[in-house]
Every structure is written in structure tokens, then in C-alpha cells.
Design a protein around this motif. Structure first.
Motif, short mmCIF file in Angstrom:
data_model
loop_
_atom_site.label_atom_id
_atom_site.label_comp_id
_atom_site.label_asym_id
_atom_site.label_seq_id
_atom_site.Cartn_x
_atom_site.Cartn_y
_atom_site.Cartn_z
N THR A 149 0.87 -6.79 5.00
CA THR A 149 0.85 -5.65 4.03
C THR A 149 1.95 -4.68 4.39
N TYR B 113 5.09 9.43 5.76
CA TYR B 113 3.73 10.24 5.46
C TYR B 113 3.41 11.51 6.43
N LEU C 201 6.16 4.51 4.84
CA LEU C 201 5.35 4.99 5.82
C LEU C 201 5.82 5.94 6.80
N ILE D 137 3.30 -1.12 4.10
CA ILE D 137 3.03 0.31 4.07
C ILE D 137 4.19 1.02 3.32
N ALA E 190 -0.69 -0.39 10.45
CA ALA E 190 0.61 -0.12 9.48
C ALA E 190 1.70 -0.62 10.28
N LEU F 82 0.84 -1.07 -0.02
CA LEU F 82 -0.17 0.17 0.00
C LEU F 82 0.79 1.21 0.06
N ASP F 83 0.60 2.18 -1.05
CA ASP F 83 1.45 3.20 -1.09
C ASP F 83 0.63 4.56 -0.92
#
Ligand SMILES: *[C@@H]1O[C@H](CO)[C@@H](O)[C@H](O)[C@H]1NC(C)=O
Ligand SMILES: *[C@@H]1O[C@H](CO)[C@@H](O)[C@H](O)[C@H]1NC(C)=O
Ligand SMILES: *[C@@H]1O[C@H](CO)[C@@H](O)[C@H](O)[C@H]1NC(C)=O
Ligand SMILES: *[C@@H]1O[C@H](CO)[C@@H](O)[C@H](O)[C@H]1NC(C)=O
Length: 965
Positions: free
Chosen positions: A712, A720, A717, A714, A706, A686-687
Motif C-alpha cells: 500500500t 502528514y 506520507l 501512503i 506505512a 491511501l491518501d
């Protein structure tokens, strides 16, 4: 590495333990903050290149097999950097600032096969640096500053095959000797160092296993081999060696280099005669590839005399400023199969030059100055590959390649050709790849009408084609790739591509194609095997919601369609645009200024698994609905970068149960909620970089998930950033402390039940042991309230009474008979007595308050009865409060009976007064009461006199008292 997160959440444990758990879990496999983790079958890859690291990142998963930490600013590698890592097979730490690697680090890599330390700052190779790397096969140490190598550095490298020491600061060849401790070394690259002498005995006297040796770019003045140390040498690179046009070449036995098959003498800094001598003197018994590029000040003809031999198969003469290919130039090289004459200045080719080259299969003449071909190649019918690209050819004659019946590759790109007639290919029955790009072709209407039928790839990019007429390619039934991108095509006739029954790729990007051009479904007729269609960077634009005739209907095999980046925006994607594309796997639809996706768009493309819709304008809530995705349940990759999205809620009901990659960076997403994550059960990657995250508890679930989940990734991360609230701008989402958001129901229950238990215990404890103290405290508190209230009202210092008398009703007789007569009648004080002065009907507590506050003093008549009565004790408290507040001596205690101090214990204050003997005592019967009354008078007379410490309780003590309570 970490505990299981679910273990913590279900157990009632204090929050400290809870947060400890969260802390531990953060070090999970996918929490690697700046790196990408690729879990390929049996190969955990961690890619951390170009991340600005100053040291090896700490949280690398310990099962990693392939680790790339190149292009960072790491200056040191320590043993502890790889503490739990034992499985590594590839380590790339090139392009850092590494100057020190702690000895012992290599012990972590028993299975390492490839180690890349190129482009760092190592100065020496210590004995321990490479210790124990028994499986290492490829070691790159190029571009460091290595000056010395410890004699034992290579002792344990029993599997080493390739060692690259290019571009270091080694001066003497004996410094390289330690590397020969590796018994299976095959390739030794020591180019671009500072060797000026090569004497074979400095290196070794025994035979080596080396097959490839690179000495290039060293200022060698002596190259001397006196022992047969290279019995199996296959490749020798001496390019750019020599210094000031001299290099002594002394091979004492002609047999020493007779295994060499490839020799590179490009740019050697020695005169032509020396090269001639060198090539002739030694017996290059096996030499069949010779590279003589960029020879300085050497006459090629003379060189060829020496170089050519029947054994020579490959000759490279690039960059020698050759301007003319003269007759019989290569006559002694008659066994050449490959001749490279690229990057010269050749403008004239005299036809007989190739005469006799009966084996020549590959001829490279790119980057020269040829303006025509003129039958030059008629004499080499064996030719299979000819590169004439980037010359000045403007015209081709039918006969130019007429004899080259074996030709498979013809490169003519980068010339000035404006027309190609079909006769050119008449005899080219085997031509497979034809490159005609970057010319000036205006039309190809009839060029390929007769083939060549064998053609598999046709490149026509960067020409001036404007139309494709029908049947243009009808003879090219074997064509697999047709590249017509970067032309000016705006017209494509129906059936233009028919006959291309094997075509797999049709590239039509960067033309002037409009919706009109492809309106007719027949345009794409006749390509039943087309897999890829590129139409990007054109002018396709639609206004209608539904097309009368969907254009791609016939492309039943099409797997990949790129229609992105339409230069005027696509307007709409008509709901049936993709109709018929039943095999479509991948759709590239980015950069089209698309604002709305019709729910039926993908109704026919049920096999779609890749969808790129990035850089569109989906800012509107209704732009994309969940229904869009309902037909495409196989979707695994969805790209929605920079698409003005405010939310991903349309994915909630999209049922994308197979989606594994979601890229939605550079949008304005602020909250990622639990339901979204739960609706994508197979998400692996997941980006969400560069979104406008809200950094509060609304993202708490996302942050925790996350960090903790280990399915998954990220990506990025840690980058962000927070956009909201404004006070947190400049901070990062991952740094937000979500502990306070994390309270779960279990925990709340736990807290509540604990509280109930503790309160119950406390209450029973208090009831049992501290009952009186609590009651006392309660009244003290009431008194305090009243006192504050009173204080505001009371400005005037005048008192209505001199003393308020507090007593128990049972003691009234004494008051009436003794007190009132003595104090009021005799001494003249005004007393406040509740049987007389209290206002009837008023709450008793108010009456007491008023009484105390409108009297200068309060006299308490202490008897056993008095202590038993609640009301009386209250009066003491109030008096106490007044005392406390006004810093005045207001309380006078009169003991009418003998009372042991222990009985006074609940009345803490009082006890203190008693202990300090600040009280009056009614004389025993028979004693003289006059002294008593006299003392009373004195006590009543004292005004605000702070010196009378014995009677006045200091404020401090009072405070202390209330605290104890
Ligand atoms: C991630 O990279 C940024 C720079 O791109 C750096 O400032 C930050 O410290 C890195 N994070 C970690 C955990 O190394
Ligand atoms: C090294 O690789 C072998 C298989 O090639 C494997 O069995 C062994 O466990 C590995 N050693 C370590 C320390 O990972
Ligand atoms: C050796 O190092 C040079 C210089 O960095 C590089 O260009 C070359 O590709 C390397 N060769 C091998 C086999 O590693
Ligand atoms: C070549 O080397 C050998 C051995 O060192 C020496 O005897 C001989 O003189 C050298 N030849 C030349 C031309 O220097």
C-alpha cells in the motif's frame, strides 16, 4: 533492497538490533516519501514531479522503468543518484535547474529510450554525457543554454531518431555537426537558436537521413544548400527566419529540396517578392502543404500567385488580416483539399471565390467577422468539414448549407445565432458533429424534428435553453453525445429524450434543474443505452427520505452518474433515488452538503466500484454506517476528501474486501488503527494528507505499517503533519520515533527472563562473595535513615552521656570490673551501658541509636566475641554514620584482644581505623594499665577538633567506603 520486516519481530534480539531492522526496512519500495508509484503491468512508474526536490530523491525503487522528476529544483545529476537503477526506459527531468550532469551517469541507462532534459540550464554537451545510450530514440534538450556540443557526444547514440535542440544558444551550424554521428536521426529541431548563416557544407557534405528539419525562429541571413544533404527531407520549417527583411536563399540545384512535402514559411522576415521568388525558383517538386501564417507586410494575392500550384493540397493562411475573399482568389490552387483562413478579418465572402476548388474538403473560417453565410459555400459540394465558429453570424438561412451533402462536421459555436430551423439540415444527410454552443438559442423545440439522422454529437452548451419538450430529439436515433450543459433548463417534459436510442452521454450540468424537473421517471425514458448522465451544478434538493417514483428507474445501462455540487445542497439522498441503476459503476456525489447517507442508498447499484462523496458534511458519528457499503461489495475506489470525518470506523464492518484506493484527505482523522487497515485487505493507495494526526503511540502501528508495508502506498506520507500533542505541532507524523511503542510480547518476555537470570546470578554471586558487605551496607543504610531522622530532632548540643559503650555480652565482666570503675568512678565520665541504661521493651536498635546519639563518643570494645555478634558491629556503623554526618570524631576503638586486621575485613571502616593506628589497645597482662587509661582520658576529652586527623575519618573516605560497598 531491504530485509523482510517479519524476520526481525519473531526473534529475541536486543532492541538495538530491532531498531536497526526497522531502519533498514524503511527503505522499502513504497516508502518513497513524496512521489507516487504506479505499478502498471511490467512498467513501474515513479512520478516525482513538482515536489520541490533539490536533488534526485534517494529512495527510488530500482525496478523503475519510467521516472518523472520534472518541475523540481534539481541543479545537478550525479552518478550515485541512480546507483541501483538499471531498467529505466523513460526519464523526464525537464524543468529543473540542471546545469551539470556527471559523466558516467548515462551508463546506468542501457535501456533508456526517451530522455527529456528540456527547460534546464545545460551549457554544453560533453563527450561523456550521453555515452552508451544506444537505445535512446528521443532526446529533448530544448530550452537550455547550450552553446557547444562535444564532437564525440553523439557517437554511441545509434538509435536516436528525434533530437530537440530548440531554444538554445547555438550560433554556428557546424556546432550541430556532432549530432549527425547518430546514423538514424530523423527529426532535427534547432529552432530558436542564434544561427545567422546556414551553409549546408558546414553541416555535412554527405546525404543525411533527416526527414524533419526545424530551423524556425533563427535570424538567418543566408540559407544556402550546395550539396544534396537532404535527399529524404519531408518537412522543413523556416518560419520566422530572416533578419531585417533579408535572407539570401541559394539552393544551387533545384533538385535539392524536391522531396519536401511540407513547408512552413510563416512569418519569414523577408519581402513579398523574395518569397515569391523563393517559392518559384526552387522546384518544390513534392510540396503539397504550405503554411503561410502571419506573413508580415505581404499582399496575400501576390503570394497566392506564387504559392498556388496544382500539387498544393493544404494551404494555411492564418492571421494575415485578410478582410475579403475575392473572386477567383484561389483559382490556381484548385487541388486544395484543406484551406485554413482562421484568425483573419474576413467579413465578405464573394460566392465565386471557391469556384473551381473541386477537391476542397476542409475549410476553416473560425475567428473571422462573418455575419452571415449567404450561400457562399454552395459551390463546394465536396466540403466535409467547415468551421465557422467565433464569427458574428446571427442568422442562418435554410439554403446556407443546402448543397453540402457530404458535410460531416459543422462548427457554428461562438456566434450570435438565436434560432435554427429544421430546414437547415435538410440536405445534410451525413452530418455527424454539430456544434452550436455559445449562441443565443432560446428553444430547439422543432429544430431537429427531421434529423439529421446521422448526427452523432450535438453540442448546445452555453445557450439560453430553458425547456426541453417531449420528442425534441426523436429523429436523432444515432446521437451518441448530447451536451446541453450551461443553459437555463428548468423544465424537462416526460419523454423529452425519447428516440435517443443510441445516446451514451447526456450532459445536463449547470442548469436550473430541480428535484421537480426530474420528478417524473418518464423524463429519462427512451435512452436504453445511456452510459453517462451529468446533472451536477443544478438545484436538485430532496427533503423526503423515500421517493414516490424514483426518477432514474429506466436508465438500466447507466454506468456513470454525476450529481455532485448541487447549488443549494442536496438535502438528503432519498433511499431509493438510485433505484433501477443496476449497471451503475461510478457515482459522483461530492459537494452536496450531504449529512447523512441512508443505509439503503446503494441497494440497487450492486456494480458500483467508484464512489466519490467528498466535500460533504459527515461530521456526525451516524452520518455513514457500515451498512451503506454492504450492497456494494465491488467498491474499489472511495473518495472521502474534505468530508468533515472524525473517524473511518464505519469502514471496519463494511467488508470492503476489494477497496484499493481510499482518499480521505482534509478531514479531522487523528488515529488510524490496526483494525481499520486490516479491514481493507486490498488497499493499494491511501491518501490521508491534511488530517489532524495525533503523534503518539496510538499511531505507532500506522506509522510503522506505512513505512514498511510494500503493498500500500501512503501518498505524501512525509507531509502528514502532527496536530496533537500541541508541543509537536509543526512536526511530521512520519518523523515520530515509534521505537518505544514497538515493544512486543516476545520482547517483554525476553527482557523479563533475562532480568530473572541476571538477578539470580547476581544474588548467588553476592551471597557467595559479598555476603558481609551486603549486610554491612544494609545496616549502613538503616543507620543512615536513623541518622537523618535523629538529626532533625537534635538541635541542642548537650549530650546525656560522655560515651556509649559497645561490647559483647561476654565481655561484660571487663566492663563492670575495669571500665566502669576507671572511667566513671575515677575519671568522672558518664557512660551509657546497655545492661543499665537501655530502656526495657524498646526495640534494641532504637536503644542503640539513642545511646549513640545521646553520647559524645562511642567506645567499641573489640574482641573476637564482639566481631562475631551482629549487634555490636551495627553500633560501629552507626557511630560511623554519625562521624560521617557530623564530621566529628566519635568512635574510639579499644582492642581487648589481639585481632589480625584481616579478621576485620567485613568491618571495612574499622579496618581503616585500625590501619591508621587510631585505636587503643588493652595492655597485655602484667603491663601497666595506667597509660591505657590516660590515653582513654585524652580520647574522651577531645571535642570537635578537626585537626585530629588521625582519629577522625574524613567525610570523603566515608563516602568512598559506602560507594565501595
Ligand atoms: C517532500 O517535499 C517537501 C516539500 O513539498 C520537502 O520539504 C521535503 O523535504 C520532501 N521530502 C523528501 C524526502 O524529499
Ligand atoms: C534491457 O531490456 C531488455 C529487454 O528489452 C532486457 O532483457 C534487459 O534485461 C534490459 N537490460 C537491463 C540492464 O535492464
Ligand atoms: C521541441 O522543443 C520545443 C520548445 O521547447 C517544444 O515546443 C516542442 O514541442 C518540442 N518538440 C518535440 C518533438 O520535442
Ligand atoms: C550560391 O552558392 C554558390 C556556391 O557557393 C555560389 O557559387 C553562387 O554564387 C551563390 N549564388 C548566389 C546568388 O549567391
Amino acid at each position: 533492497m531491504a530485509g523482510n520486516p517479519t524476520k526481525c519481530s519473531n526473534i529475541n534480539i536486543p532492541q538495538t538490533v530491532l531498531s536497526l531492522c526497522i531502519l533498514i526496512v524503511q527503505i522499502g519500495a513504497f516508502s518513497l516519501q513524496n512521489c507516487t508509484v504506479q505499478d502498471e503491468t511490467f512498467q513501474l512508474k515513479v512520478l516525482c514531479y513538482k515536489m520541490g526536490f533539490f536533488k534526485v530523491p534517494a529512495d527510488i525503487p530500482n525496478k523503475v522503468k519510467y521516472l518523472d522528476i520534472s518541475f523540481n529544483s534539481i541543479s545537478e545529476i550525479q552518478v550515485k543518484d541512480f546507483e541501483d537503477i538499471w531498467n529505466l526506459s523513460h526519464l523526464n527531468s525537464s524543468n529543473n535547474h540542471i546545469s551539470n550532469i556527471q559523466d558516467g551517469t548515462s551508463q546506468h541507462f542501457p535501456n533508456l529510450t526517451n530522455l527529456n532534459l528540456a527547460h534546464n540550464r545545460l551549457k554544453k554537451l560533453s563527450g561523456g554525457l550521453l555515452q552508451g545510450l544506444t537505445k535512446l530514440q528521443v532526446l529533448r534538450l530544448d530550452d537550455n543554454a547550450i552553446e557547444s556540443i562535444d564532437p564525440h557526444a553523439f557517437n554511441t547514440l545509434s538509435s536516436l531518431k528525434v533530437l530537440n535542440l530548440t531554444k538554445n544558444k547555438l550560433k554556428q551550424i557546424h556546432r550541430v555537426q556532432p549530432v549527425l554521428a547518430s546514423p538514424s536521426l530523423k527529426e532535427l529541431l534547432v529552432g530558436s537558436n542564434r544561427f545567422d548563416t546556414f551553409n549546408s557544407y558546414d553541416l555535412s557534405r554527405r546525404s543525411l537521413t533527416v526527414t524533419k528539419m526545424d530551423f524556425s525562429n533563427n535570424p538567418l541571413t543566408t540559407f544556402q544548400i550546395t550539396d544534396n544533404i537532404f535527399p529524404v527531407l519531408d518537412y522543413l520549417d523556416m518560419s520566422n527566419c530572416g533578419k531585417n527583411t533579408s535572407m539570401m536563399w541559394n539552393i544551387t540545384d533545384k533538385a535539392f529540396l524536391n522531396s519536401v512535402r511540407t513547408l512552413n514559411l510563416s512569418g519569414v522576415d523577408i519581402p513579398g517578392e523574395s518569397i515569391t521568388a523563393l517559392l518559384q525558383n526552387s522546384s518544390w517538386a513534392s510540396l503539397n502543404k504550405l503554411r503561410l501564417n502571419e506573413m508580415k507586410g505581404v499582399k496575400v494575392e501576390a503570394l497566392l500567385q506564387a504559392a498556388c500550384s496544382p500539387k498544393l493540397n493544404v494551404l494555411r493562411l492564418k492571421g494575415n488580416k485578410i478582410s475579403k475573399l475575392t473572386n477567383y482568389m484561389f483559382q490556381h490552387c484548385f487541388n486544395l483539399t484543406e484551406l485554413d483562413l482562421a484568425t483573419n478579418e474576413i467579413s465578405i465572402v464573394s460566392a465565386p471565390v471557391f469556384k473551381g476548388l473541386t477537391q476542397l474538403r476542409k475549410l476553416q473560417l473560425q475567428l473571422n467577422r462573418l455575419s452571415h453565410v449567404n450561400n457562399s459555400f454552395q459551390l463546394i459540394p465536396t466540403l466535409e468539414f467547415i468551421d465557422l465558429s467565433r464569427n458574428r453570424i446571427h442568422k442562418l438561412n435554410c439554403s446556407d448549407f443546402a448543397n453540402l451533402t457530404l458535410l460531416t462536421h459543422l462548427y457554428l459555436y461562438g456566434n450570435r445565432i438565436s434560432e435554427i430551423r429544421s430546414c437547415l439540415f435538410k440536405n445534410l444527410q451525413h452530418l455527424e458533429i454539430l456544434k452550436l454552443g455559445t449562441n443565443q438559442l432560446l428553444t430547439i423545440g422543432s429544430t431537429f424534428e427531421h434529423g439529421p439522422q446521422s448526427l452523432r454529437e450535438l453540442q448546445l452548451t452555453y445557450n439560453k435553453l430553458s425547456a426541453v419538450t417531449n420528442g425534441t430529439f426523436k429523429s436523432l436515433s444515432n446521437l451518441r453525445v448530447l451536451d446541453m450543459s450551461n443553459n437555463q433548463i428548468f423544465e424537462i417534459k416526460g419523454q423529452a429524450f425519447s428516440g435517443l436510442i443510441n445516446l451514451a452521454k447526456l450532459l445536463l450540468s449547470s442548469n436550473r434543474i430541480t428535484a421537480d424537473t426530474i420528478k417524473d421517471p418518464k423524463v429519462f425514458l427512451g435512452m436504453p443505452n445511456l452510459k453517462l448522465l451529468e446533472l451536477y451544478s443544478n438545484f436538485i434538493k430532496y427533503r423526503e427520505t423515500t421517493l414516490h417514483l424514483p426518477p432514474f428507474e429506466h436508465l438500466k445501462s447507466l454506468k456513470i452518474m454525476s450529481i455532485h455540487s448541487q447549488r443549494r445542497g442536496i438535502g438528503k439522498i432519498p433511499s431509493n433515488l438510485l433505484q433501477g441503476l443496476t449497471s451503475l459503476n461510478m457515482f459522483y456525489g461530492g459537494s452536496m452538503n450531504l449529512q447523512y447517507l441512508h443505509p439503503d442508498t446503494f441497494n440497487s447499484t450492486l456494480k458500483l466500484w467508484f464512489l466519490d462523496l467528498s466535500k460533504n458534511a459527515f461530521g456526525n458519528e451516524q452520518s455513514i454506517s457500515a451498512e451503506v457499503f454492504h450492497p456494494i461489495q465491488r467498491l474499489t475506489k472511495l473518495i472521502l476528501k474534505r468530508s468533515q470525518l472524525h473517524s473511518l470506523n464505519f469502514l471496519l464492518d463494511a467488508n470492503l474486501s476489494r477497496l484499493s484506493v481510499l482518499r480521505a484527505s482534509e478531514n479531522t482523522l487523528d488515529v488510524i488503527n490496526k483494525t481499520l487497515i486490516q479491514s481493507l485487505p486490498r488497499l493499494r493507495y491511501l491518501d490521508l494528507e491534511k488530517n489532524t494526526f495525533t503523534c503518539d503511540c496510538s499511531n505507532a502501528f500506522f506509522i510503522d505499517w506505512a513505512m514498511k508495508n510494500n503493498t500500500t502506498q501512503i501518498v505524501y506520507l512525509s507531509k502528514y503533519a502532527c496536530s496533537y500533542p500541541p508541543s509537536l505541532r509543526g512536526t511530521y507524523l512520519a518523523d515520530l520515533n515509534t521505537d518505544s511503542c514497538n515493544v512486543n510480547v516476545d520482547f517483554i518476555c525476553f527482557v523479563c527472563s533475562s532480568a530473572v537470570v541476571i538477578i539470580t546470578l547476581l544474588v548467588s554471586f553476592i551471597y557467595h562473595f559479598l555476603y558481609w558487605q551486603v549486610i554491612y551496607a544494609y545496616y549502613l543504610f538503616l543507620a543512615f535513615l536513623y541518622d537523618s531522622k535523629k538529626k532533625q530532632m537534635r538541635h541542642q548540643h548537650e549530650f546525656q552521656y560522655d560515651a556509649f559503650i559497645s561490647y559483647n555480652a561476654q565481655d561484660e565482666p571487663w566492663v563492670v570490673e575495669e571500665l566502669v570503675p576507671n572511667l566513671e568512678d575515677e575519671q568522672g565520665w558518664r557512660l551509657c551501658l546497655h545492661y543499665r541504661d537501655f530502656e526495657p521493651g524498646r526495640p534494641i536498635i532504637d536503644n542503640i541509636m539513642d545511646g549513640i546519639y545521646s553520647s559524645r563518643k562511642t567506645i567499641c570494645l573489640i574482641t573476637h566475641n564482639y566481631l562475631r555478634s551482629n549487634w555490636c558491629s551495627k553500633e560501629i556503623q552507626m557511630a560511623n554514620f554519625r562521624l560521617f554526618n557530623d564530621q566529628k570524631d566519635v568512635l574510639i576503638l579499644v582492642f581487648l584482644e589481639d585481632i589480625p586486621t584481616c579478621h576485620l575485613s567485613p568491618y571495612y571502616q574499622m579496618r581503616k581505623l585500625v590501619k591508621k593506628k587510631t585505636y587503643l589497645k588493652w595492655p597485655k597482662p602484667g603491663d601497666d594499665a595506667r597509660i591505657f587509661w590516660q590515653k582513654m582520658r585524652q580520647a574522651l576529652e577531645t571535642k570537635e577538633d578537626p585537626d585530629k586527623q588521625n582519629i577522625i575519618l574524613s567525610g570523603e573516605e566515608c563516602r568512598l567506603t559506602s560507594r565501595i560497598l
